[in-house]
Design an enzyme around this catalytic site. Structure first.
Site, PDB file in Angstrom:
ATOM      1  N   VAL A 112       0.777  -1.159   0.039  1.00  0.00           N
ATOM      2  CA  VAL A 112       0.092  -0.011   0.058  1.00  0.00           C
ATOM      3  C   VAL A 112       0.972   1.234  -0.043  1.00  0.00           C
ATOM      4  CG1 VAL A 112      -1.938   1.339   1.196  1.00  0.00           C
ATOM      5  CG2 VAL A 112      -2.033  -1.334   1.183  1.00  0.00           C
ATOM      6  N   LYS A 145     -12.649  -5.288  10.405  1.00  0.00           N
ATOM      7  CA  LYS A 145     -13.368  -4.558   9.578  1.00  0.00           C
ATOM      8  C   LYS A 145     -14.797  -4.294  10.006  1.00  0.00           C
ATOM      9  CE  LYS A 145     -10.526  -5.406   5.446  1.00  0.00           C
ATOM     10  NZ  LYS A 145     -10.382  -6.247   4.451  1.00  0.00           N
TER      11      LYS A 145
HETATM   12  N1  HSE Z   1      -6.483  -9.114   3.226  1.00  0.00           N
HETATM   13  C1  HSE Z   1      -7.588  -8.200   2.854  1.00  0.00           C
HETATM   14  C2  HSE Z   1      -8.397  -8.968   2.027  1.00  0.00           C
HETATM   15  C3  HSE Z   1      -7.124  -6.872   2.127  1.00  0.00           C
HETATM   16  O1  HSE Z   1      -8.271 -10.175   1.530  1.00  0.00           O
HETATM   17  O2  HSE Z   1      -9.626  -8.383   1.913  1.00  0.00           O
HETATM   18  C4  HSE Z   1      -6.687  -5.891   3.155  1.00  0.00           C
HETATM   19  O3  HSE Z   1      -7.779  -5.532   3.952  1.00  0.00           O
END
Ligand code: HSE
Length: 409
Positions: free
Chosen positions: A12, A200
Protein backbone atom coordinates in the site's frame (compact mmCIF):
# COMPACT_ATOMS: atom_id res chain seq x y z
CA UNK A 1 3.11 24.02 0.11
CA UNK A 2 2.19 21.14 2.44
CA UNK A 3 4.69 18.42 3.29
CA UNK A 4 3.57 14.84 3.77
CA UNK A 5 5.38 11.80 5.17
CA UNK A 6 4.63 8.16 4.41
CA UNK A 7 5.44 5.54 7.05
CA UNK A 8 5.91 2.18 5.30
CA UNK A 9 6.78 1.32 1.70
CA UNK A 10 5.10 -2.08 1.34
CA UNK A 11 2.29 -2.85 -1.08
CA UNK A 12 0.00 0.00 0.00
CA UNK A 13 2.79 2.43 0.94
CA UNK A 14 4.48 2.17 -2.45
CA UNK A 15 1.08 2.75 -4.08
CA UNK A 16 0.57 5.88 -1.98
CA UNK A 17 4.04 7.21 -2.91
CA UNK A 18 3.47 6.51 -6.61
CA UNK A 19 0.07 8.21 -6.71
CA UNK A 20 1.29 11.25 -4.76
CA UNK A 21 4.37 11.64 -6.94
CA UNK A 22 3.01 10.68 -10.36
CA UNK A 23 -0.34 12.50 -9.94
CA UNK A 24 1.24 15.41 -8.10
CA UNK A 25 0.00 18.13 -10.44
CA UNK A 26 -3.59 16.89 -10.37
CA UNK A 27 -3.59 16.36 -6.59
CA UNK A 28 -1.96 19.75 -5.85
CA UNK A 29 -4.51 21.49 -8.09
CA UNK A 30 -7.38 19.77 -6.31
CA UNK A 31 -6.21 20.71 -2.81
CA UNK A 32 -5.13 24.15 -4.02
CA UNK A 33 -1.61 23.91 -2.65
CA UNK A 34 1.54 22.08 -3.69
CA UNK A 35 1.81 18.64 -2.04
CA UNK A 36 5.35 17.60 -1.27
CA UNK A 37 6.23 14.03 -0.25
CA UNK A 38 9.10 14.90 2.07
CA UNK A 39 9.90 11.56 3.73
CA UNK A 40 9.22 7.88 3.32
CA UNK A 41 10.01 5.84 6.42
CA UNK A 42 11.13 2.25 5.91
CA UNK A 43 13.94 0.15 7.37
CA UNK A 44 14.65 -1.43 3.99
CA UNK A 45 16.67 0.17 1.17
CA UNK A 46 14.91 1.17 -2.03
CA UNK A 47 17.60 2.17 -4.51
CA UNK A 48 16.92 3.03 -8.12
CA UNK A 49 13.48 4.62 -7.67
CA UNK A 50 12.80 8.13 -9.00
CA UNK A 51 12.13 9.07 -5.35
CA UNK A 52 14.86 7.05 -3.57
CA UNK A 53 16.21 10.27 -2.01
CA UNK A 54 13.11 10.53 0.21
CA UNK A 55 13.75 7.39 2.26
CA UNK A 56 14.66 7.65 5.93
CA UNK A 57 14.99 5.02 8.67
CA UNK A 58 14.49 7.26 11.73
CA UNK A 59 10.91 8.08 12.75
CA UNK A 60 12.10 11.02 14.91
CA UNK A 61 12.96 12.96 11.73
CA UNK A 62 9.28 13.00 10.75
CA UNK A 63 8.11 13.71 14.28
CA UNK A 64 10.43 16.67 14.75
CA UNK A 65 9.92 18.28 11.34
CA UNK A 66 7.23 20.95 11.77
CA UNK A 67 6.88 21.21 8.00
CA UNK A 68 5.25 17.78 7.95
CA UNK A 69 1.55 18.38 8.53
CA UNK A 70 0.10 15.07 7.34
CA UNK A 71 1.46 11.56 7.92
CA UNK A 72 0.25 8.38 6.19
CA UNK A 73 0.70 5.26 8.33
CA UNK A 74 0.76 2.24 6.01
CA UNK A 75 3.04 -0.08 7.97
CA UNK A 76 0.32 -2.41 9.30
CA UNK A 77 0.17 -4.12 12.70
CA UNK A 78 -0.41 -2.45 16.04
CA UNK A 79 3.22 -1.98 17.01
CA UNK A 80 5.08 0.27 16.39
CA UNK A 81 2.29 1.91 14.34
CA UNK A 82 0.29 2.81 17.48
CA UNK A 83 3.24 4.55 19.12
CA UNK A 84 4.17 6.44 15.94
CA UNK A 85 0.60 7.53 15.18
CA UNK A 86 -0.03 8.67 18.75
CA UNK A 87 3.17 10.71 18.80
CA UNK A 88 2.35 12.36 15.46
CA UNK A 89 -1.17 13.31 16.63
CA UNK A 90 0.18 14.70 19.91
CA UNK A 91 2.63 16.79 17.87
CA UNK A 92 -0.25 18.31 15.92
CA UNK A 93 0.11 16.31 12.72
CA UNK A 94 -2.93 14.79 11.03
CA UNK A 95 -2.64 11.05 10.39
CA UNK A 96 -4.31 8.82 7.83
CA UNK A 97 -4.06 5.04 7.86
CA UNK A 98 -5.10 1.88 6.04
CA UNK A 99 -4.31 -0.16 9.15
CA UNK A 100 -7.54 -1.88 10.28
CA UNK A 101 -5.77 -3.75 13.07
CA UNK A 102 -4.70 -0.45 14.59
CA UNK A 103 -8.08 1.26 14.16
CA UNK A 104 -10.02 -1.76 15.48
CA UNK A 105 -7.76 -1.97 18.55
CA UNK A 106 -7.06 1.69 19.30
CA UNK A 107 -9.49 3.78 17.22
CA UNK A 108 -11.45 5.41 20.08
CA UNK A 109 -8.26 6.50 21.84
CA UNK A 110 -6.54 7.84 18.70
CA UNK A 111 -9.67 9.74 17.63
CA UNK A 112 -9.81 11.38 21.06
CA UNK A 113 -6.15 12.38 20.87
CA UNK A 114 -6.72 13.82 17.39
CA UNK A 115 -9.69 15.83 18.69
CA UNK A 116 -7.71 17.16 21.64
CA UNK A 117 -4.92 18.27 19.33
CA UNK A 118 -7.24 19.76 16.69
CA UNK A 119 -5.99 17.46 13.94
CA UNK A 120 -7.58 14.70 11.90
CA UNK A 121 -7.28 10.93 12.12
CA UNK A 122 -8.80 9.37 8.98
CA UNK A 123 -8.93 5.71 7.97
CA UNK A 124 -11.18 5.25 4.92
CA UNK A 125 -8.77 2.63 3.48
CA UNK A 126 -9.07 0.41 6.55
CA UNK A 127 -12.41 -1.03 5.40
CA UNK A 128 -13.23 -2.08 1.86
CA UNK A 129 -9.89 -1.00 0.33
CA UNK A 130 -10.81 1.38 -2.48
CA UNK A 131 -14.55 1.38 -1.77
CA UNK A 132 -15.81 4.67 -0.36
CA UNK A 133 -17.87 3.40 2.57
CA UNK A 134 -16.88 5.00 5.89
CA UNK A 135 -17.21 8.61 4.80
CA UNK A 136 -20.48 8.05 2.87
CA UNK A 137 -21.87 6.16 5.86
CA UNK A 138 -21.17 8.96 8.34
CA UNK A 139 -21.76 11.90 6.00
CA UNK A 140 -24.26 10.95 3.30
CA UNK A 141 -26.32 8.74 5.65
CA UNK A 142 -25.92 11.16 8.57
CA UNK A 143 -29.68 11.76 8.82
CA UNK A 144 -30.35 8.08 9.43
CA UNK A 145 -30.35 5.90 12.45
CA UNK A 146 -28.31 2.98 11.14
CA UNK A 147 -29.74 -0.33 12.23
CA UNK A 148 -27.57 -2.89 10.47
CA UNK A 149 -24.25 -3.23 8.63
CA UNK A 150 -23.49 -6.50 6.93
CA UNK A 151 -21.37 -7.77 4.12
CA UNK A 152 -18.44 -9.43 2.46
CA UNK A 153 -15.45 -7.71 3.99
CA UNK A 154 -12.53 -9.89 2.95
CA UNK A 155 -11.46 -10.27 -0.65
CA UNK A 156 -9.10 -13.21 -0.13
CA UNK A 157 -11.69 -15.50 1.44
CA UNK A 158 -14.30 -14.43 -1.09
CA UNK A 159 -11.85 -15.37 -3.87
CA UNK A 160 -11.18 -18.78 -2.27
CA UNK A 161 -14.88 -19.55 -1.72
CA UNK A 162 -15.65 -18.42 -5.26
CA UNK A 163 -13.02 -20.82 -6.67
CA UNK A 164 -14.58 -23.63 -4.60
CA UNK A 165 -18.08 -22.75 -5.80
CA UNK A 166 -17.43 -22.05 -9.47
CA UNK A 167 -14.37 -24.22 -10.27
CA UNK A 168 -14.95 -27.03 -7.78
CA UNK A 169 -11.47 -26.40 -6.42
CA UNK A 170 -10.70 -27.66 -2.91
CA UNK A 171 -9.82 -25.23 -0.15
CA UNK A 172 -6.04 -25.88 -0.12
CA UNK A 173 -5.68 -25.51 -3.88
CA UNK A 174 -7.79 -22.33 -3.91
CA UNK A 175 -5.70 -20.89 -1.06
CA UNK A 176 -2.46 -21.70 -2.90
CA UNK A 177 -3.84 -19.96 -5.99
CA UNK A 178 -4.84 -16.90 -3.93
CA UNK A 179 -1.27 -16.78 -2.60
CA UNK A 180 0.18 -17.16 -6.09
CA UNK A 181 -1.95 -14.24 -7.28
CA UNK A 182 -0.82 -12.09 -4.34
CA UNK A 183 -4.26 -11.87 -2.69
CA UNK A 184 -3.40 -14.07 0.30
CA UNK A 185 -0.31 -13.46 2.40
CA UNK A 186 2.35 -16.14 2.92
CA UNK A 187 0.81 -16.51 6.39
CA UNK A 188 -2.89 -16.36 5.47
CA UNK A 189 -4.20 -16.74 9.04
CA UNK A 190 -5.70 -13.26 9.42
CA UNK A 191 -7.79 -13.69 6.28
CA UNK A 192 -8.87 -17.34 6.44
CA UNK A 193 -9.57 -17.36 10.19
CA UNK A 194 -11.79 -14.27 9.84
CA UNK A 195 -9.61 -11.86 11.90
CA UNK A 196 -9.34 -9.34 9.05
CA UNK A 197 -13.13 -9.30 8.51
CA UNK A 198 -13.57 -9.06 12.29
CA UNK A 199 -11.44 -5.90 12.48
CA UNK A 200 -13.41 -4.37 9.61
CA UNK A 201 -16.84 -5.09 11.11
CA UNK A 202 -15.58 -3.58 14.40
CA UNK A 203 -14.74 -0.34 12.59
CA UNK A 204 -18.03 -0.29 10.67
CA UNK A 205 -20.01 -0.98 13.86
CA UNK A 206 -18.16 1.73 15.78
CA UNK A 207 -18.96 4.31 13.11
CA UNK A 208 -22.53 3.11 12.61
CA UNK A 209 -23.47 2.83 16.29
CA UNK A 210 -21.04 5.24 17.96
CA UNK A 211 -19.31 2.77 20.29
CA UNK A 212 -15.98 1.00 20.05
CA UNK A 213 -16.44 -2.75 19.72
CA UNK A 214 -13.17 -4.61 20.31
CA UNK A 215 -12.21 -7.61 18.14
CA UNK A 216 -12.23 -9.98 21.13
CA UNK A 217 -15.93 -9.13 21.69
CA UNK A 218 -16.84 -10.47 18.24
CA UNK A 219 -17.74 -14.11 17.72
CA UNK A 220 -15.47 -14.94 14.79
CA UNK A 221 -15.21 -18.02 12.61
CA UNK A 222 -13.19 -18.26 9.39
CA UNK A 223 -13.58 -20.49 6.35
CA UNK A 224 -11.07 -23.25 7.12
CA UNK A 225 -13.80 -25.80 7.95
CA UNK A 226 -15.65 -25.28 4.67
CA UNK A 227 -15.37 -28.29 2.36
CA UNK A 228 -16.39 -28.87 -1.22
CA UNK A 229 -19.22 -31.01 0.15
CA UNK A 230 -20.57 -28.01 2.07
CA UNK A 231 -20.42 -25.96 -1.11
CA UNK A 232 -22.35 -28.68 -2.92
CA UNK A 233 -24.95 -29.02 -0.17
CA UNK A 234 -25.47 -25.26 -0.20
CA UNK A 235 -25.85 -25.38 -3.99
CA UNK A 236 -28.57 -28.03 -3.56
CA UNK A 237 -30.47 -25.52 -1.43
CA UNK A 238 -30.06 -22.73 -4.03
CA UNK A 239 -27.43 -21.04 -1.88
CA UNK A 240 -23.73 -20.15 -1.82
CA UNK A 241 -21.40 -19.94 1.17
CA UNK A 242 -19.98 -16.49 1.93
CA UNK A 243 -17.90 -15.18 4.83
CA UNK A 244 -20.17 -12.51 6.27
CA UNK A 245 -19.43 -9.83 8.85
CA UNK A 246 -22.59 -8.60 10.54
CA UNK A 247 -23.41 -5.91 13.10
CA UNK A 248 -26.91 -5.00 14.21
CA UNK A 249 -28.35 -2.53 16.69
CA UNK A 250 -30.73 -4.35 19.03
CA UNK A 251 -33.75 -2.84 20.76
CA UNK A 252 -31.79 -2.98 24.01
CA UNK A 253 -29.25 -0.61 22.35
CA UNK A 254 -26.69 -3.41 22.52
CA UNK A 255 -24.96 -4.61 19.40
CA UNK A 256 -25.12 -8.10 17.95
CA UNK A 257 -21.91 -8.64 16.01
CA UNK A 258 -20.26 -11.66 14.41
CA UNK A 259 -18.16 -12.95 11.52
CA UNK A 260 -18.92 -16.41 10.15
CA UNK A 261 -19.42 -18.46 7.01
CA UNK A 262 -23.04 -18.08 6.05
CA UNK A 263 -25.31 -19.92 3.67
CA UNK A 264 -26.62 -17.12 1.45
CA UNK A 265 -29.58 -17.57 -0.88
CA UNK A 266 -28.80 -17.00 -4.55
CA UNK A 267 -31.64 -14.46 -4.41
CA UNK A 268 -29.65 -12.26 -2.02
CA UNK A 269 -27.56 -9.57 -3.69
CA UNK A 270 -24.45 -10.63 -1.72
CA UNK A 271 -24.47 -14.05 -3.44
CA UNK A 272 -23.38 -12.40 -6.69
CA UNK A 273 -20.33 -10.68 -5.19
CA UNK A 274 -17.47 -12.69 -6.59
CA UNK A 275 -13.67 -12.88 -6.62
CA UNK A 276 -11.79 -10.35 -4.50
CA UNK A 277 -14.70 -7.92 -4.52
CA UNK A 278 -16.30 -6.72 -1.29
CA UNK A 279 -19.85 -5.51 -0.73
CA UNK A 280 -21.23 -3.79 2.33
CA UNK A 281 -24.95 -3.37 2.97
CA UNK A 282 -25.85 -0.53 5.30
CA UNK A 283 -29.44 -0.23 6.50
CA UNK A 284 -30.59 3.25 7.48
CA UNK A 285 -34.03 3.90 8.95
CA UNK A 286 -34.72 6.51 6.25
CA UNK A 287 -32.87 5.15 3.21
CA UNK A 288 -33.44 1.44 3.72
CA UNK A 289 -30.65 -0.75 2.40
CA UNK A 290 -27.70 0.93 0.63
CA UNK A 291 -24.93 -1.15 -0.93
CA UNK A 292 -21.24 -0.26 -1.34
CA UNK A 293 -19.40 -2.49 -3.81
CA UNK A 294 -15.92 -2.62 -5.28
CA UNK A 295 -12.38 -3.85 -4.93
CA UNK A 296 -11.75 -4.47 -1.25
CA UNK A 297 -8.02 -5.07 -1.60
CA UNK A 298 -5.07 -4.37 -3.84
CA UNK A 299 -2.30 -1.82 -4.05
CA UNK A 300 -3.85 0.84 -6.26
CA UNK A 301 -7.40 0.66 -4.89
CA UNK A 302 -6.28 0.87 -1.26
CA UNK A 303 -3.66 3.56 -1.96
CA UNK A 304 -6.33 5.60 -3.74
CA UNK A 305 -8.36 5.74 -0.50
CA UNK A 306 -5.26 6.65 1.56
CA UNK A 307 -4.36 9.50 -0.81
CA UNK A 308 -7.94 10.79 -0.77
CA UNK A 309 -7.71 10.94 3.05
CA UNK A 310 -4.39 12.82 2.79
CA UNK A 311 -6.10 15.30 0.45
CA UNK A 312 -9.02 15.65 2.86
CA UNK A 313 -6.59 16.41 5.72
CA UNK A 314 -4.87 19.05 3.59
CA UNK A 315 -8.18 20.66 2.64
CA UNK A 316 -9.22 20.67 6.30
CA UNK A 317 -5.89 21.56 7.81
CA UNK A 318 -7.52 23.96 10.26
CA UNK A 319 -10.80 22.11 10.71
CA UNK A 320 -11.88 18.88 12.31
CA UNK A 321 -13.59 16.14 10.35
CA UNK A 322 -16.21 14.53 12.54
CA UNK A 323 -15.45 10.84 12.29
CA UNK A 324 -15.66 9.55 15.81
CA UNK A 325 -17.07 7.18 18.39
CA UNK A 326 -17.00 6.61 22.13
CA UNK A 327 -14.94 4.05 23.94
CA UNK A 328 -16.70 0.71 24.34
CA UNK A 329 -17.24 -1.57 27.32
CA UNK A 330 -17.90 -5.20 28.09
CA UNK A 331 -21.69 -4.57 28.14
CA UNK A 332 -21.94 -3.26 24.57
CA UNK A 333 -22.43 -6.60 22.85
CA UNK A 334 -25.29 -9.14 23.04
CA UNK A 335 -26.74 -12.01 21.01
CA UNK A 336 -29.59 -10.99 18.74
CA UNK A 337 -31.62 -14.02 19.76
CA UNK A 338 -33.98 -13.82 16.80
CA UNK A 339 -35.32 -16.76 14.81
CA UNK A 340 -32.87 -17.93 12.16
CA UNK A 341 -32.62 -20.75 9.66
CA UNK A 342 -29.63 -22.95 10.33
CA UNK A 343 -27.59 -25.14 7.97
CA UNK A 344 -26.70 -28.38 9.75
CA UNK A 345 -24.46 -31.22 8.58
CA UNK A 346 -24.59 -34.49 10.52
CA UNK A 347 -22.63 -37.74 10.24
CA UNK A 348 -24.03 -41.01 11.46
CA UNK A 349 -22.89 -44.65 11.37
CA UNK A 350 -26.54 -45.62 11.61
CA UNK A 351 -27.67 -43.58 8.68
CA UNK A 352 -31.18 -45.03 8.20
CA UNK A 353 -32.03 -44.68 11.90
CA UNK A 354 -30.84 -41.10 11.91
CA UNK A 355 -32.96 -40.33 8.88
CA UNK A 356 -36.09 -41.69 10.55
CA UNK A 357 -35.33 -39.95 13.82
CA UNK A 358 -34.62 -36.77 11.92
CA UNK A 359 -38.09 -36.84 10.35
CA UNK A 360 -39.70 -37.57 13.73
CA UNK A 361 -37.89 -34.64 15.33
CA UNK A 362 -37.93 -31.97 12.66
CA UNK A 363 -40.85 -33.13 10.52
CA UNK A 364 -40.47 -32.50 6.84
CA UNK A 365 -42.50 -29.39 6.22
CA UNK A 366 -40.33 -26.47 5.27
CA UNK A 367 -37.08 -28.31 5.92
CA UNK A 368 -34.75 -28.71 2.99
CA UNK A 369 -32.82 -31.93 3.27
CA UNK A 370 -30.03 -33.57 1.31
CA UNK A 371 -28.25 -36.85 2.00
CA UNK A 372 -24.89 -38.24 1.00
CA UNK A 373 -25.04 -42.01 1.48
CA UNK A 374 -21.39 -42.51 0.63
CA UNK A 375 -20.29 -40.22 3.43
CA UNK A 376 -23.17 -41.16 5.75
CA UNK A 377 -24.00 -37.48 6.04
CA UNK A 378 -27.19 -35.55 5.93
CA UNK A 379 -27.32 -31.81 5.48
CA UNK A 380 -30.38 -29.71 5.94
CA UNK A 381 -31.59 -26.20 6.48
CA UNK A 382 -33.97 -25.83 9.39
CA UNK A 383 -37.09 -23.77 9.51
CA UNK A 384 -36.77 -20.41 11.21
CA UNK A 385 -36.40 -20.98 14.93
CA UNK A 386 -34.52 -19.63 17.90
CA UNK A 387 -31.03 -21.13 18.02
CA UNK A 388 -31.79 -22.67 21.44
CA UNK A 389 -34.87 -24.47 20.03
CA UNK A 390 -32.89 -25.88 17.13
CA UNK A 391 -30.12 -26.95 19.52
CA UNK A 392 -32.69 -28.75 21.69
CA UNK A 393 -34.02 -30.64 18.67
CA UNK A 394 -30.52 -31.57 17.58
CA UNK A 395 -29.77 -32.88 21.07
CA UNK A 396 -32.92 -34.98 20.99
CA UNK A 397 -31.45 -36.94 18.06
CA UNK A 398 -28.86 -38.34 20.39
CA UNK A 399 -30.24 -41.87 20.54
CA UNK A 400 -28.69 -42.39 17.16
CA UNK A 401 -24.98 -42.61 16.88
CA UNK A 402 -24.37 -39.29 15.22
CA UNK A 403 -22.05 -36.32 15.19
CA UNK A 404 -22.87 -32.76 14.21
CA UNK A 405 -20.13 -31.84 11.78
CA UNK A 406 -20.98 -28.24 11.11
CA UNK A 407 -23.65 -25.63 11.56
CA UNK A 408 -23.89 -22.35 9.67
CA UNK A 409 -26.37 -19.51 9.60
N1 HSE B 1 -6.40 -9.13 3.14
C1 HSE B 1 -7.49 -8.27 2.89
C2 HSE B 1 -8.53 -8.95 2.03
C3 HSE B 1 -7.08 -7.02 2.16
O1 HSE B 1 -8.26 -10.01 1.48
O2 HSE B 1 -9.63 -8.43 1.92
C4 HSE B 1 -6.72 -5.93 3.03
O3 HSE B 1 -7.81 -5.50 3.80
Amino acid sequence: MISVAIMGHGVVGSGVAEILIHHNELISARVKTEVNVKYILDLRDFDGLSYSDKFIKDFEIILNDDDVKVVAEVMGGVNPAYDFVKKCLLKGKSVVTSNKELVAAKGAELIKIAEQNNVNFLFEASVGGGIPVLRPMVQCLAANRITEVSGILNGTTNYILNKMIVDNMDFDTALALAQEKGYAEKDPTADIEGHDACRKICILAALAFGKHIYPDQVSTEGITKISLDDVEYADNFGCVIKLIGHAELLESSKISIWVRPTVVSRECILSGVNGVFNAILVTGDQTGEVMFYGKGAGKEATASAVVADIMDCIKHIDARKYLSWEDGDSQSVADSNKPERLFVKIWSDSFEALEKQFHDTFGTAGIQFVKNKYRKEIAFITEEAFESETAEKLNSLENCNYKILHTML
